[in-house]
Write a protein that holds these residues in place. Structure first.
Motif, PDB file in Angstrom:
ATOM      1  N   ALA A 275       0.857  -1.183   0.000  1.00 37.77           N
ATOM      2  CA  ALA A 275       0.000   0.000   0.000  1.00 37.77           C
ATOM      3  C   ALA A 275       0.894   1.235   0.000  1.00 37.77           C
ATOM      4  N   SER A 276       0.291   2.389   0.218  1.00 34.18           N
ATOM      5  CA  SER A 276       1.088   3.598   0.423  1.00 34.18           C
ATOM      6  C   SER A 276       1.962   3.391   1.659  1.00 34.18           C
TER       7      SER A 276
ATOM      8  N   LYS B  43       0.544   3.102   5.156  1.00 37.61           N
ATOM      9  CA  LYS B  43      -0.400   2.002   5.348  1.00 37.61           C
ATOM     10  C   LYS B  43       0.256   0.634   5.176  1.00 37.61           C
ATOM     11  N   ALA B  44       1.434   0.604   4.602  1.00 41.39           N
ATOM     12  CA  ALA B  44       2.138  -0.650   4.365  1.00 41.39           C
ATOM     13  C   ALA B  44       2.609  -1.263   5.691  1.00 41.39           C
TER      14      ALA B  44
ATOM     15  N   ILE C 243       4.909   4.143  -2.731  1.00 37.77           N
ATOM     16  CA  ILE C 243       4.079   2.941  -2.723  1.00 37.77           C
ATOM     17  C   ILE C 243       4.967   1.717  -2.502  1.00 37.77           C
TER      18      ILE C 243
END
Length: 200
Positions: free
Chosen positions: A47-48, A51-52, A88
């Motif tokens: 994810a970004s 959020k990863a 990302i």
């Protein structure tokens, strides 16, 4: 465990295996900042950056031209890539890929090194081998060593043996890679086509 790389703009990226994060700081800054992942929260999410999720990332390597950060995400049995142009995170290689090629039951990337062209080399600790991922062909292959067979032998790729290869870096003269081993307590030189010699 922490490992760091610096980009030409003066930013230093580092991984913190205990906290499961990628951090960043400016070379003239006194404090670190969170770049990717959540402190103390292991997981595997593409994810970004914020959020990863990572799990015990141990090593980083930077492709300056493509603005890509490669991460040895050991706990997830994966090599991840971070596109620094858009922040990302994706997965480059995982256990499924390694198993499909060599039949291994685990994948333990402890070190990762970009060669400055189109190859990412990976030190697989518990399998006692090195992998190579061709970015141009999008293909993983066994670079040298024999899965599950530890030892000490130089020479051609299929004859070479390692014992717990833990880190890998691009050689200063760019002639290949330098591998350190926890088992043999030696430094080895590995060419891009997998030929191995012990450094004295």
């Amino acid at each position: 465990m922490r490992a760091a790389v610096e980009d030409p703009s003066g930013l230093v990226f580092f991984c913190d295996a205990a906290e499961h994060i990628i951090g960043v700081r400016a070379t003239n800054a006194a404090s670190n900042q969170l770049f990717a992942g959540t402190p103390g929260t292991p997981g595997i999410i593409n994810a970004s950056c914020r959020k990863a999720r990572f799990n015990g990332p141990r090593s980083l390597s930077l492709d300056v031209a493509q603005r890509t950060l490669y991460v040895a995400d050991t706990g997830n049995q994966a090599v991840r890539q971070v596109d620094l142009r858009v922040n990302i995170v994706n997965t480059l290689v995982n256990l499924h890929d390694a198993r499909s090629i060599a039949g291994v039951q685990e994948f333990t990337p402890g070190g990762v090194a970009f060669d400055g062209d189109d190859l990412v080399a990976i030190a697989d600790i518990k399998n006692h081998i090195l992998w190579a991922y061709d970015l141009r062909l999008h293909r993983l292959c066994l670079l040298c060593g024999a899965p599950g067979q530890h030892g000490l032998a130089d020479g051609e790729p299929d004859r070479a043996r390692f014992w717990l290869p833990t880190t890998i870096t691009l050689a200063d003269d760019r002639s290949g890679f330098i591998v350190t081993e926890a088992g043999n307590r030696l430094r080895r030189h590995v060419t891009r086509d997998g030929r191995v010699r012990t450094l004295r």
